[in-house]
Scaffold this active site. Structure first.
Site, PDB file in Angstrom:
ATOM      1  N   ARG A   7     -65.034  10.136  24.587  1.00  0.00           N
ATOM      2  CA  ARG A   7     -63.830   9.843  25.351  1.00  0.00           C
ATOM      3  C   ARG A   7     -62.679   9.093  24.748  1.00  0.00           C
ATOM      4  O   ARG A   7     -62.770   8.278  23.949  1.00  0.00           O
ATOM      5  CB  ARG A   7     -64.284   8.966  26.826  1.00  0.00           C
TER       6      ARG A   7
ATOM      7  N   ARG B 235     -63.014   6.356  18.735  1.00  0.00           N
ATOM      8  CA  ARG B 235     -64.061   5.307  19.119  1.00  0.00           C
ATOM      9  C   ARG B 235     -65.318   5.421  18.419  1.00  0.00           C
ATOM     10  O   ARG B 235     -65.968   4.476  18.196  1.00  0.00           O
ATOM     11  CB  ARG B 235     -63.995   5.121  20.485  1.00  0.00           C
TER      12      ARG B 235
ATOM     13  N   HIS C 228     -68.624   1.093  22.759  1.00  0.00           N
ATOM     14  CA  HIS C 228     -67.178   0.449  22.197  1.00  0.00           C
ATOM     15  C   HIS C 228     -67.310  -0.456  20.859  1.00  0.00           C
ATOM     16  O   HIS C 228     -68.485  -1.038  20.901  1.00  0.00           O
ATOM     17  CB  HIS C 228     -66.752  -0.630  23.288  1.00  0.00           C
TER      18      HIS C 228
ATOM     19  N   GLU D 218     -53.690   2.912  22.714  1.00  0.00           N
ATOM     20  CA  GLU D 218     -54.898   2.593  22.120  1.00  0.00           C
ATOM     21  C   GLU D 218     -55.322   3.656  20.917  1.00  0.00           C
ATOM     22  O   GLU D 218     -54.755   4.469  20.782  1.00  0.00           O
ATOM     23  CB  GLU D 218     -55.770   2.567  23.145  1.00  0.00           C
TER      24      GLU D 218
ATOM     25  N   HIS E  27     -70.700   1.324  26.395  1.00  0.00           N
ATOM     26  CA  HIS E  27     -69.363   0.977  27.247  1.00  0.00           C
ATOM     27  C   HIS E  27     -69.272   2.367  28.114  1.00  0.00           C
ATOM     28  O   HIS E  27     -68.783   1.856  29.457  1.00  0.00           O
ATOM     29  CB  HIS E  27     -68.383   1.416  26.175  1.00  0.00           C
TER      30      HIS E  27
HETATM   31  C1  SIN Z   1     -60.533  -1.053  26.039  1.00  0.00           C
HETATM   32  O1  SIN Z   1     -59.664  -1.538  26.810  1.00  0.00           O
HETATM   33  O2  SIN Z   1     -60.479  -0.978  24.790  1.00  0.00           O
HETATM   34  C2  SIN Z   1     -61.188  -0.087  26.854  1.00  0.00           C
HETATM   35  C3  SIN Z   1     -60.506   1.161  27.306  1.00  0.00           C
HETATM   36  C4  SIN Z   1     -61.189   2.239  27.759  1.00  0.00           C
HETATM   37  O3  SIN Z   1     -62.397   2.427  27.647  1.00  0.00           O
HETATM   38  O4  SIN Z   1     -60.743   3.314  28.154  1.00  0.00           O
END
Ligand code: SIN
Length: 512
Positions: free
Chosen positions: A373, A284, A240, A126, A338
């Site tokens: 985070r 993020r 998010h 990610e 988020h």
């Molecule tokens: C996501 O799946 O984008 C969220 C994962 C996270 O917040 O750690």
């Protein structure tokens, strides 16, 4: 830890247990499991009535491991936090990550993480992760972890799970916490515990758009703050970047971008390379502000999933799209609240500043996340700190002390009152304490929130009702966020302070 000899039992004054856990996400379940493994009798209280009342059940992307390279994960966590994560806390996380995942998720719960065609574990990536190291089940990982975990703790002979039961107040005496008053009786029921572990999750309900369940009202943080516990980093609310921008929003996991999906603005152009060298996989907070800036400049932002085998590889998300009538490969997105990076200040075993009070999961501030985070570290943090706190919380005998007495003169009245005040609170948070903050607006928000809390306190003094206490908790937490945001004039991570010089939310870093 020493074996305990007391057990859960009803007394005329209430009830006693060795370890009381409040909350039923991954952190609460992990704390209950490890306390029970140490021989303690555990009572797990949860206001949830179904698994998806816990944020864990909503977690999509996955749970990070180190894949044997803890230094690399540590570097990524610290970089994503803009250098603000506490290195010692990050060490605790990365040094215990793989053992915790293997022991609890693989060996005990037998979670069926996705595998490659060769039968090896399939690791994904990610944003801001330099390696493919995230275990996942489709992009519905939280559900696949939490449901067997809840079943496991519910079946455990030393753990009682009590649903639809809210903790309203902590019972305290001379700096020590002795349990909670629950809402099982009209005027509250004392539950005394040798140690109390708060695992009540985040604060999504304070905002009108959130990827959390509606009951994420910051209960544990508010109760701990009112009892005098140290609270830290409350200004760091993570938004998010990619939640569906429409009726009934839902999360579009960062795993989609990790595997090749891209963001496009209203002109159909990719833009993230203009904002950060990591492009679509930037941290993020950077992506969230860029998405908001492009929405303002070009009308909309979409997540283009055409590079993926979307229907096949992400069936749970694809189904959500179908349910909302979204057609084609371009899904409109907007930032959405988020995760809270701050919370109740704890040490490496989840100990708060109050004796025999622990906090784990999103309600806790371990220092791992700093100001922002890294993706897929929240389930891991909940698991690691839950296990460590549950273990540490054993060995104390419950003491029966005077518990707060609550009132229940007119339980019917607050429902509409609570709903109306909640709307005002959300409007204030959306407008003044969202992605971008301004010192004058924060001061305005604080004044509104102080008035609101005053009105709620007046009701609380005369009535006991869960929604009223949730509103009280939300207003306490909102004020903590406003105060922390007002005191921190530096833009870092999720806390972005606009200055007079700013003309837009965020400026691209390269020439267009
Ligand atoms: C996501 O799946 O984008 C969220 C994962 C996270 O917040 O750690």
């Amino acid at each position: 830890m020493t074996e305990t000899t007391t057990s859960t039992a009803t007394t005329t004054d209430g009830e006693t247990t060795d370890v009381l856990v409040v909350g039923s996400g991954i952190a609460g379940c992990a704390a209950a499991l490890s306390a029970a493994r140490e021989g303690a009798e555990v009572l797990l209280l949860t206001k949830a009535t179904k698994p998806d009342d816990a944020s864990t059940d909503w977690a999509q992307g996955g749970i990070s491991t180190t894949r044997g390279d803890s230094e690399s994960l540590k570097r990524d966590i610290i970089a994503a936090s803009d250098g603000t994560a506490d290195p010692a806390a990050v060490d605790t996380l990365v040094n215990h990550a793989d053992d915790a995942v293997e022991d609890v998720l693989i060996d005990t719960l037998e979670v069926g993480f996705d595998e490659t065609a060769d039968g090896d574990l399939d690791y994904t990536r990610e944003a801001a992760h330099s390696e493919f190291r995230i275990l996942h089940v489709d992009a519905a990982t939280g559900t696949h972890i939490l449901r067997p975990f809840l079943q496991y703790v519910d079946d455990h002979d030393r753990i009682e799970v009590r649903q639809d039961t809210a903790a309203l107040e902590l019972i305290t005496n001379e700096g020590r916490v002795h349990g909670v008053v629950s809402d099982e009786e009209p005027t509250g029921k004392p539950i005394y515990a040798g140690a109390t572990v708060l695992a009540t999750g985040g604060v999504g309900a304070l905002y009108s758009r959130s990827t959390n369940p509606d009951d994420a009202t910051g209960d544990g943080i508010a109760m701990a703050a009112l009892a005098g516990a140290d609270i830290a980093d409350m200004e760091y609310i993570q938004f998010h970047p990619t939640a569906y921008d429409g009726e009934d929003p839902f999360l579009l996991s960062e795993a989609l971008r990790g595997e090749g999906a891209v963001l496009r603005n209203g002109d159909g152009e990719r833009f993230m390379d203009d904002y950060h060298p990591q492009g679509d996989l930037a941290p993020r907070d950077v992506v969230a502000r860029a998405v908001e800036a492009e929405r303002e400049a070009t009308g909309e932002v979409v997540l283009d999933v055409s590079p993926l085998e979307f229907e096949t590889d992400y069936p749970a998300i694809a189904e959500k799209c179908r349910d909302r009538g979204i057609e084609g490969d371009e899904i409109p997105v907007a930032p959405s609240e988020h995760f809270l990076c701050g919370g109740i200040d704890v040490d490496d075993r989840g100990r708060t500043s109050l004796d025999r009070l622990y906090a784990v999961g999103e309600c806790a501030r371990t220092g791992v996340h700093g100001a922002n985070r890294l993706a897929s570290t929240s389930l891991l943090e909940g698991l690691v700190w839950g296990l460590r706190a549950g273990d540490d919380a054993t060995g104390f005998d419950p003491e029966v002390v005077e518990a707060p007495k609550l009132l229940n003169r007119d339980p019917e009245l607050p429902e509409r009152f609570a709903a109306e005040k909640f709307t005002r609170l959300q409007q204030t948070m959306d407008e003044y304490l969202g992605l971008e903050r301004d010192p004058d607006e924060i001061a305005r928000a604080s004044a509104v929130l102080r008035r609101l809390k005053g009105e709620v306190d007046a009701y609380i003094r005369t009535r006991t009702a869960r929604d009223l206490y949730e509103l009280r908790n939300a207003s306490v937490v909102a004020l903590l966020i406003a105060r922390a945001a007002g005191e921190n004039t530096e833009s870092v991570g999720c806390h972005y302070v606009a200055t007079d010089a700013d003309e837009s939310t965020v400026e691209p870093t390269a020439d267009d």
